[in-house]
Structure formats: C-alpha cells, structure tokens
Design a protein around this motif. Structure first.
Motif, mmCIF file in Angstrom:
data_model
loop_
_atom_site.group_PDB
_atom_site.id
_atom_site.type_symbol
_atom_site.label_atom_id
_atom_site.label_comp_id
_atom_site.label_asym_id
_atom_site.label_seq_id
_atom_site.Cartn_x
_atom_site.Cartn_y
_atom_site.Cartn_z
ATOM 1 N N MET A 281 0.844 -1.159 0.000
ATOM 2 C CA MET A 281 0.000 0.000 0.000
ATOM 3 C C MET A 281 0.900 1.236 0.000
ATOM 4 O O MET A 281 1.721 1.444 0.875
ATOM 5 N N THR A 282 0.697 2.078 -0.934
ATOM 6 C CA THR A 282 1.487 3.290 -1.085
ATOM 7 C C THR A 282 0.778 4.424 -0.367
ATOM 8 O O THR A 282 -0.432 4.596 -0.485
ATOM 9 N N LYS A 283 1.583 5.181 0.389
ATOM 10 C CA LYS A 283 1.000 6.290 1.148
ATOM 11 C C LYS A 283 1.055 7.557 0.298
ATOM 12 O O LYS A 283 1.982 7.762 -0.473
ATOM 13 N N THR A 284 0.071 8.372 0.531
ATOM 14 C CA THR A 284 0.010 9.640 -0.209
ATOM 15 C C THR A 284 0.991 10.621 0.426
ATOM 16 O O THR A 284 1.383 10.468 1.596
ATOM 17 N N PRO A 285 1.402 11.634 -0.318
ATOM 18 C CA PRO A 285 2.287 12.650 0.258
ATOM 19 C C PRO A 285 1.698 13.295 1.517
ATOM 20 O O PRO A 285 2.415 13.617 2.461
ATOM 21 N N GLU A 286 0.391 13.434 1.546
ATOM 22 C CA GLU A 286 -0.271 14.036 2.722
ATOM 23 C C GLU A 286 -0.106 13.135 3.941
ATOM 24 O O GLU A 286 0.183 13.603 5.040
ATOM 25 N N GLU A 287 -0.264 11.834 3.782
ATOM 26 C CA GLU A 287 -0.089 10.887 4.884
ATOM 27 C C GLU A 287 1.362 10.877 5.364
ATOM 28 O O GLU A 287 1.625 10.844 6.566
ATOM 29 N N LEU A 288 2.284 10.935 4.430
ATOM 30 C CA LEU A 288 3.704 10.964 4.793
ATOM 31 C C LEU A 288 4.038 12.232 5.582
ATOM 32 O O LEU A 288 4.774 12.190 6.559
ATOM 33 N N ARG A 289 3.497 13.352 5.141
ATOM 34 C CA ARG A 289 3.723 14.621 5.879
ATOM 35 C C ARG A 289 3.167 14.519 7.306
ATOM 36 O O ARG A 289 3.761 14.995 8.258
ATOM 37 N N GLY A 290 2.003 13.901 7.440
ATOM 38 C CA GLY A 290 1.401 13.710 8.762
ATOM 39 C C GLY A 290 2.273 12.847 9.656
ATOM 40 O O GLY A 290 2.469 13.148 10.839
ATOM 41 N N GLN A 291 2.810 11.761 9.080
ATOM 42 C CA GLN A 291 3.697 10.884 9.867
ATOM 43 C C GLN A 291 4.975 11.616 10.272
ATOM 44 O O GLN A 291 5.452 11.470 11.410
ATOM 45 N N VAL A 292 5.525 12.398 9.360
ATOM 46 C CA VAL A 292 6.739 13.167 9.670
ATOM 47 C C VAL A 292 6.440 14.180 10.780
ATOM 48 O O VAL A 292 7.233 14.349 11.715
ATOM 49 N N ALA A 293 5.286 14.834 10.702
ATOM 50 C CA ALA A 293 4.924 15.814 11.733
ATOM 51 C C ALA A 293 4.781 15.140 13.096
ATOM 52 O O ALA A 293 5.255 15.661 14.113
ATOM 53 N N GLU A 294 4.144 13.969 13.130
ATOM 54 C CA GLU A 294 3.987 13.237 14.391
ATOM 55 C C GLU A 294 5.351 12.796 14.942
ATOM 56 O O GLU A 294 5.606 12.896 16.148
ATOM 57 N N ALA A 295 6.205 12.319 14.049
ATOM 58 C CA ALA A 295 7.541 11.888 14.479
ATOM 59 C C ALA A 295 8.325 13.065 15.044
ATOM 60 O O ALA A 295 9.039 12.937 16.042
ATOM 61 N N ARG A 296 8.203 14.230 14.419
ATOM 62 C CA ARG A 296 8.889 15.427 14.923
ATOM 63 C C ARG A 296 8.381 15.804 16.315
ATOM 64 O O ARG A 296 9.159 16.176 17.185
ATOM 65 N N GLU A 297 7.079 15.712 16.510
ATOM 66 C CA GLU A 297 6.507 16.036 17.822
ATOM 67 C C GLU A 297 7.023 15.077 18.887
ATOM 68 O O GLU A 297 7.413 15.502 19.984
ATOM 69 N N ARG A 298 7.025 13.781 18.570
ATOM 70 C CA ARG A 298 7.527 12.794 19.532
ATOM 71 C C ARG A 298 9.011 13.023 19.821
ATOM 72 O O ARG A 298 9.453 12.958 20.965
ATOM 73 N N LEU A 299 9.762 13.299 18.764
ATOM 74 C CA LEU A 299 11.195 13.551 18.932
ATOM 75 C C LEU A 299 11.420 14.808 19.773
ATOM 76 O O LEU A 299 12.279 14.827 20.657
ATOM 77 N N GLY A 300 10.643 15.844 19.532
ATOM 78 C CA GLY A 300 10.769 17.075 20.319
ATOM 79 C C GLY A 300 10.471 16.836 21.790
ATOM 80 O O GLY A 300 11.176 17.316 22.675
ATOM 81 N N ALA A 301 9.427 16.046 22.050
ATOM 82 C CA ALA A 301 9.079 15.732 23.440
ATOM 83 C C ALA A 301 10.184 14.920 24.098
ATOM 84 O O ALA A 301 10.547 15.162 25.265
ATOM 85 N N THR A 302 10.748 13.974 23.355
ATOM 86 C CA THR A 302 11.833 13.150 23.895
ATOM 87 C C THR A 302 13.052 13.997 24.207
ATOM 88 O O THR A 302 13.685 13.843 25.256
ATOM 89 N N VAL A 303 13.369 14.923 23.314
ATOM 90 C CA VAL A 303 14.521 15.808 23.545
ATOM 91 C C VAL A 303 14.283 16.673 24.778
ATOM 92 O O VAL A 303 15.187 16.856 25.604
#
Length: 114
Positions: A1-23
């Motif tokens: 299943m191929t993800k749309t660019p919008e879904e990928l952007r959402g995943q990147v945004a969530e990962a950034r938030e988690r990474l920011g909280a971890t930092v």
C-alpha cells in the motif's frame, strides 16, 4: 500500500513532535542543577509548612497566661537585650550544672559529692 504525500507529511509531523518531546525530557533529566534547585524549593516549602503547623499547635496548646508572659519577656528583651542575655546565660549555666550533677549521680550512685 502506497501512502500519499499528505499521509507521509502527517507521519513526519507526528515523528517530529515525539522527537521534540523526547529531547525536552532528556534535557530536563540532564539539567542536574535545575532539578536540585527544584527539589530544594520543594523541601524548603515543606519545612516552612511543617514549622508553621508546629507553631500553630504550640500556640493553641499554650495557656494564655504563658503566652502573655512570653510576649512581655520578649518585649523586655528587645528593649534591654544585654541584661536579658546575661540572665539567659546564667539560666543556661545553672541548667547545665544541674544536668551534669544528675548525670554524675546516675552514672556513679555510690560516689560521694565534693
């Protein structure tokens, strides 16, 4: 299943938030001085609360006549500190001598006093 660019952007945004909280969590743990200051403030507040509570208990349990006499003695001490300090010192000296005499009598019951 191929993800749309919008879904990928959402995943990147969530990962950034988690990474920011971890930092932020890691930075807080690494801030030893800040943690020590925070803990010291907590202990100070707890001690102030305990002291205030104890003062209220003593005040509530102390008879009014004793509180009045203590208040008068404190006022005299503020007006004439030198004589009060001398009398206080003599009282401490007398208490020490009495306690030492009791200790000696308890420790050596058969010993004669000089």
């Amino acid at each position: 299943m191929t993800k749309t660019p919008e879904e990928l952007r959402g995943q990147v945004a969530e990962a950034r938030e988690r990474l920011g909280a971890t930092v932020e969590e890691l930075a807080a743990k690494a801030d030893v001085k800040g943690r020590a200051q925070h803990r010291a403030a907590e202990v100070r507040d707890q001690m102030q609360h305990t002291a205030s509570h104890a003062a209220h208990l003593v005040h509530d349990k102390t008879p009014e006549q004793v509180r009045t006499a203590a208040s008068r003695a404190a006022e005299t001490g503020r007006r004439r500190p030198a004589p009060v300090a001398v009398v206080g010192g003599l009282l401490v000296l007398a208490a020490v001598m009495v306690l030492r005499g009791r200790h000696s009598a308890v420790a050596h019951p058969g010993a004669r006093r000089r």
